[in-house]
Design a protein around this motif. Structure first.
Motif, PDB file in Angstrom:
ATOM      1  N   MET A 292       0.801  -1.220   0.065  1.00 45.71           N
ATOM      2  CA  MET A 292      -0.040  -0.156  -0.012  1.00 45.71           C
ATOM      3  C   MET A 292       0.659   1.375   0.169  1.00 45.71           C
ATOM      4  SD  MET A 292      -3.582   0.038   1.312  1.00 45.71           S
ATOM      5  CE  MET A 292      -3.503   1.306   2.488  1.00 45.71           C
ATOM      6  N   HIS A 293       1.992   1.228   0.838  1.00 50.95           N
ATOM      7  CA  HIS A 293       2.790   2.306   0.909  1.00 50.95           C
ATOM      8  C   HIS A 293       3.219   2.771  -0.382  1.00 50.95           C
ATOM      9  CE1 HIS A 293       4.229   5.101   3.876  1.00 50.95           C
ATOM     10  NE2 HIS A 293       5.418   4.934   3.617  1.00 50.95           N
ATOM     11  N   LEU A 294       3.951   1.916  -1.196  1.00 50.99           N
ATOM     12  CA  LEU A 294       4.211   1.871  -2.652  1.00 50.99           C
ATOM     13  C   LEU A 294       3.185   2.242  -3.485  1.00 50.99           C
ATOM     14  CD1 LEU A 294       6.799   2.013  -4.442  1.00 50.99           C
ATOM     15  CD2 LEU A 294       6.718  -0.192  -4.708  1.00 50.99           C
ATOM     16  N   ALA A 295       2.188   1.522  -3.340  1.00 53.84           N
ATOM     17  CA  ALA A 295       0.896   1.845  -4.133  1.00 53.84           C
ATOM     18  C   ALA A 295       0.271   3.373  -3.947  1.00 53.84           C
ATOM     19  CB  ALA A 295      -0.326   0.881  -3.810  1.00 53.84           C
ATOM     20  N   ALA A 296       0.530   3.843  -2.794  1.00 54.92           N
ATOM     21  CA  ALA A 296       0.233   5.337  -2.776  1.00 54.92           C
ATOM     22  C   ALA A 296       1.091   6.264  -3.465  1.00 54.92           C
ATOM     23  CB  ALA A 296       0.464   5.787  -1.102  1.00 54.92           C
ATOM     24  N   THR A 297       2.373   5.933  -3.590  1.00 52.67           N
ATOM     25  CA  THR A 297       3.175   6.581  -4.411  1.00 52.67           C
ATOM     26  C   THR A 297       2.846   6.519  -5.992  1.00 52.67           C
ATOM     27  OG1 THR A 297       4.701   6.402  -2.683  1.00 52.67           O
ATOM     28  CG2 THR A 297       5.587   7.323  -4.861  1.00 52.67           C
ATOM     29  N   MET A 298       2.544   5.170  -6.105  1.00 47.98           N
ATOM     30  CA  MET A 298       2.278   5.000  -7.628  1.00 47.98           C
ATOM     31  C   MET A 298       0.704   5.849  -8.134  1.00 47.98           C
ATOM     32  SD  MET A 298       4.283   2.622  -8.715  1.00 47.98           S
ATOM     33  CE  MET A 298       3.806   1.448 -10.002  1.00 47.98           C
ATOM     34  N   ALA A 299       0.070   5.643  -7.048  1.00 49.94           N
ATOM     35  CA  ALA A 299      -1.341   6.466  -7.656  1.00 49.94           C
ATOM     36  C   ALA A 299      -0.952   7.858  -7.557  1.00 49.94           C
ATOM     37  CB  ALA A 299      -2.339   6.123  -6.651  1.00 49.94           C
ATOM     38  N   GLY A 300      -0.091   8.178  -6.530  1.00 50.99           N
ATOM     39  CA  GLY A 300       0.426   9.783  -6.597  1.00 50.99           C
ATOM     40  C   GLY A 300       0.760  10.222  -8.013  1.00 50.99           C
ATOM     41  N   VAL A 301       1.739   9.279  -8.924  1.00 53.46           N
ATOM     42  CA  VAL A 301       2.078   9.601 -10.063  1.00 53.46           C
ATOM     43  C   VAL A 301       0.885   9.553 -10.998  1.00 53.46           C
ATOM     44  CG1 VAL A 301       3.798   9.028 -11.774  1.00 53.46           C
ATOM     45  CG2 VAL A 301       4.362   8.802  -9.517  1.00 53.46           C
ATOM     46  N   GLY A 302      -0.039   8.698 -10.662  1.00 53.30           N
ATOM     47  CA  GLY A 302      -1.219   8.979 -11.802  1.00 53.30           C
ATOM     48  C   GLY A 302      -2.241  10.325 -11.642  1.00 53.30           C
ATOM     49  N   ILE A 303      -2.334  10.340 -10.287  1.00 46.19           N
ATOM     50  CA  ILE A 303      -3.417  11.517 -10.042  1.00 46.19           C
ATOM     51  C   ILE A 303      -2.395  12.915 -10.313  1.00 46.19           C
ATOM     52  CG2 ILE A 303      -2.591  11.329  -7.522  1.00 46.19           C
ATOM     53  CD1 ILE A 303      -4.583  12.941  -6.633  1.00 46.19           C
ATOM     54  N   GLY A 304      -1.106  13.043  -9.835  1.00 54.66           N
ATOM     55  CA  GLY A 304      -0.190  13.939 -10.138  1.00 54.66           C
ATOM     56  C   GLY A 304      -0.048  14.365 -11.796  1.00 54.66           C
ATOM     57  N   ASN A 305      -0.293  13.373 -12.581  1.00 51.90           N
ATOM     58  CA  ASN A 305      -0.335  13.981 -13.904  1.00 51.90           C
ATOM     59  C   ASN A 305      -1.742  13.938 -14.530  1.00 51.90           C
ATOM     60  OD1 ASN A 305       2.744  14.271 -14.350  1.00 51.90           O
ATOM     61  ND2 ASN A 305       2.435  12.627 -13.304  1.00 51.90           N
ATOM     62  N   ALA A 306      -2.543  12.907 -14.358  1.00 54.33           N
ATOM     63  CA  ALA A 306      -3.842  12.838 -14.903  1.00 54.33           C
ATOM     64  C   ALA A 306      -4.976  13.794 -14.428  1.00 54.33           C
ATOM     65  CB  ALA A 306      -4.310  11.340 -14.995  1.00 54.33           C
ATOM     66  N   GLY A 307      -4.738  13.604 -12.985  1.00 51.71           N
ATOM     67  CA  GLY A 307      -6.122  14.269 -12.241  1.00 51.71           C
ATOM     68  C   GLY A 307      -7.002  13.408 -11.727  1.00 51.71           C
ATOM     69  N   VAL A 308      -7.802  13.975 -10.988  1.00 56.49           N
ATOM     70  CA  VAL A 308      -8.908  12.991 -10.469  1.00 56.49           C
ATOM     71  C   VAL A 308     -10.289  13.777 -10.939  1.00 56.49           C
ATOM     72  CG1 VAL A 308      -7.867  11.899  -8.504  1.00 56.49           C
ATOM     73  CG2 VAL A 308      -8.554  14.326  -8.200  1.00 56.49           C
ATOM     74  N   HIS A 309     -11.407  13.251 -10.556  1.00 57.78           N
ATOM     75  CA  HIS A 309     -12.831  13.924 -10.873  1.00 57.78           C
ATOM     76  C   HIS A 309     -13.857  13.885  -9.776  1.00 57.78           C
ATOM     77  CE1 HIS A 309     -13.972  10.409 -12.826  1.00 57.78           C
ATOM     78  NE2 HIS A 309     -12.979  10.084 -13.224  1.00 57.78           N
ATOM     79  N   LEU A 310     -15.008  13.005 -10.393  1.00 59.68           N
ATOM     80  CA  LEU A 310     -16.302  13.334  -9.468  1.00 59.68           C
ATOM     81  C   LEU A 310     -15.761  13.016  -7.681  1.00 59.68           C
ATOM     82  CD1 LEU A 310     -18.767  11.782 -11.980  1.00 59.68           C
ATOM     83  CD2 LEU A 310     -18.542  14.160 -10.920  1.00 59.68           C
ATOM     84  N   CYS A 311     -15.262  11.923  -7.517  1.00 55.54           N
ATOM     85  CA  CYS A 311     -15.195  11.598  -6.226  1.00 55.54           C
ATOM     86  C   CYS A 311     -14.519  12.744  -5.223  1.00 55.54           C
ATOM     87  CB  CYS A 311     -14.460  10.198  -6.000  1.00 55.54           C
ATOM     88  SG  CYS A 311     -15.155   8.835  -6.517  1.00 55.54           S
ATOM     89  N   HIS A 312     -13.416  13.108  -5.769  1.00 57.55           N
ATOM     90  CA  HIS A 312     -12.871  14.285  -5.174  1.00 57.55           C
ATOM     91  C   HIS A 312     -13.570  15.327  -5.259  1.00 57.55           C
ATOM     92  CE1 HIS A 312      -9.434  11.553  -4.629  1.00 57.55           C
ATOM     93  NE2 HIS A 312      -8.971  12.313  -3.995  1.00 57.55           N
ATOM     94  N   GLY A 313     -14.136  15.755  -6.361  1.00 58.23           N
ATOM     95  CA  GLY A 313     -14.865  17.161  -6.371  1.00 58.23           C
ATOM     96  C   GLY A 313     -15.891  17.143  -5.690  1.00 58.23           C
ATOM     97  N   LEU A 314     -16.714  16.003  -5.658  1.00 65.45           N
ATOM     98  CA  LEU A 314     -17.875  16.009  -4.490  1.00 65.45           C
ATOM     99  C   LEU A 314     -17.343  16.009  -3.174  1.00 65.45           C
ATOM    100  CD1 LEU A 314     -19.860  13.058  -6.377  1.00 65.45           C
ATOM    101  CD2 LEU A 314     -20.660  15.453  -6.163  1.00 65.45           C
TER     102      LEU A 314
END
Ligand SMILES: NC(=O)c1ccc[n+]([C@@H]2O[C@H](COP(=O)([O-])OP(=O)(O)OC[C@H]3O[C@@H](n4cnc5c(N)ncnc54)[C@H](O)[C@@H]3O)[C@@H](O)[C@H]2O)c1
Ligand SMILES: [Fe+2]
Length: 331
Positions: A292-314
């Motif tokens: 999970m600890h590494l997964a957090a960083t991996m998702a960070g690179v995903g979100i840090g470049n692609a972005g997030v939308h509805l869940c976070h926006g809501l």
């Protein structure tokens, strides 16, 4: 031709309107030209240097020596300050003869008021580098403190995302930040985002700029051992949403128009083949705490470049209205 132009005008209007989410729709001060707009055709991947390993925190003192650091600010929260991750950091700093000051007043779920408190500390300290030891709250506070200490004449709202702030894109170069995450969730150690509650409007918003990205992230699974169950659960859900939302974000080719200058390409550019790889990894690998600890960083690179939308926006307008609810295990 004139109907084609009307379609483009409509798309352009929708494009601009759909980018109003204060934290994730950042577009900076991109000047939209009057010529027929086109979609973006390029994306770029930016990421902090990531070093992962059991006990890797012991290297932080040497990293600071390598940076030539003489006056370091170590930021943490009032809880993490007395836990083993902080001890590992300070031991390494002492072993390597690094001068440092500790700021341990970070608010869990930062607000503009709490950020300003940290900014004052940073301005007074005249630091040449920062180490953030904690979860997203600490890393995000540290990024903001560095930003405003390096741009002391800026008004707080200058760099806050539009439409809440001015979304200014020009700034003095920032000092290096070494991020040492102690939760497995936000991926803030690799992103150019700093999220906070803006009290006046009772909503979360943020500052987005690639200069905020930490120089180095030390991902040490040892720090997951003390994470309380509720924090681990909620943070795991954050990873899952980052991965899922960045994977399903609007493709980068559907966003636009292309910026007039590559420096103005937004932090969040939409899904793309490279961020998809990171997002997919996390969707498959969130079981064990150390993964999970590494997964957090991996998702960070995903979100840090692609972005997030509805869940976070809501979530943002809801989070900004929370006054009394303190989940179990949260300080
Ligand atoms: N910058 C970004 O890219 C980004 C992305 C997602 C979320 N965020 C933001 O991050 C913040 C949340 O951060 P978080 O989920 O990492 O939690 P957190 O930093 O708010 O910490 C949650 C609680 O866990 C405690 N804690 C942290 N590490 C611990 C450890 N190793 N052992 C025991 N206790 C520990 C903290 O003291 C606190 O009480 C929110 O403000 C959110 O909006 C930022
Ligand atoms: Fe998140």
């Amino acid at each position: 031709m004139s109907s084609r132009k009307r379609v483009f005008d409509l798309l352009r209007t929708i494009n601009i309107a759909s980018c109003q989410c204060p934290a994730h729709g950042y577009r900076g001060n991109v000047q939209v030209s009057n010529i027929t707009p086109s979609k973006d055709y390029a994306f770029e991947i930016k990421c902090s240097t990531v070093r992962y390993g059991l006990g890797v925190t012991q290297e932080v003192g040497m990293d600071l020596v390598n940076l030539g650091a003489k006056n370091v600010c170590v930021m943490t929260d009032p809880n993490v300050v007395s836990l083993s991750p902080m001890k590992a950091v300070l031991d390494s700093l002492v072993r390597n003869g690094i001068s440092y000051s500790v700021y341990d007043k970070v608010r869990v779920e930062p607000t503009d008021t709490s950020l300003k408190h940290a900014i004052d500390f940073a301005k007074r300290g005249g630091f040449d580098s920062y180490v953030a030891v904690g979860g997203g709250s600490v890393m995000d506070t540290c990024k903001a403190a560095n930003l405003y200490a390096c741009n002391p004449d800026a008004d707080f709202l200058d760099y806050v995302n539009q439409p809440v702030g001015k979304g200014k894109t020009t700034m003095e170069p920032l000092k290096p930040v070494i991020a040492i995450p102690t939760t497995s969730g936000t991926g803030s150690e690799t992103t150019g985002m700093s999220i906070f509650d803006y009290e006046e409007i009772k909503a979360k918003t943020g500052i987005a700029h690639s200069a905020l990205r930490p120089l180095l992230a030390l991902i040490d699974p040892l720090h997951t051992l003390s994470v309380p169950q509720t924090v681990a659960n909620f943070a795991g859900f954050d990873i899952f949403c980052h991965a899922l939302e960045s994977f399903t974000a609007i493709p980068y080719t559907e966003r636009g128009p292309a910026p007039s200058n590559p420096a103005l390409r937004p932090v969040y550019q939409g899904s793309n083949p490279i961020s998809d790889v990171w997002a997919r990894f996390c969707l498959q690998d969130i079981e064990a705490r150390s993964s999970m600890h590494l997964a957090a960083t991996m998702a960070g690179v995903g979100i840090g470049n692609a972005g997030v939308h509805l869940c976070h926006g809501l979530a943002y307008p809801i989070a900004g209205n929370v006054k009394d609810y303190v989940p179990k295990d949260y300080g």
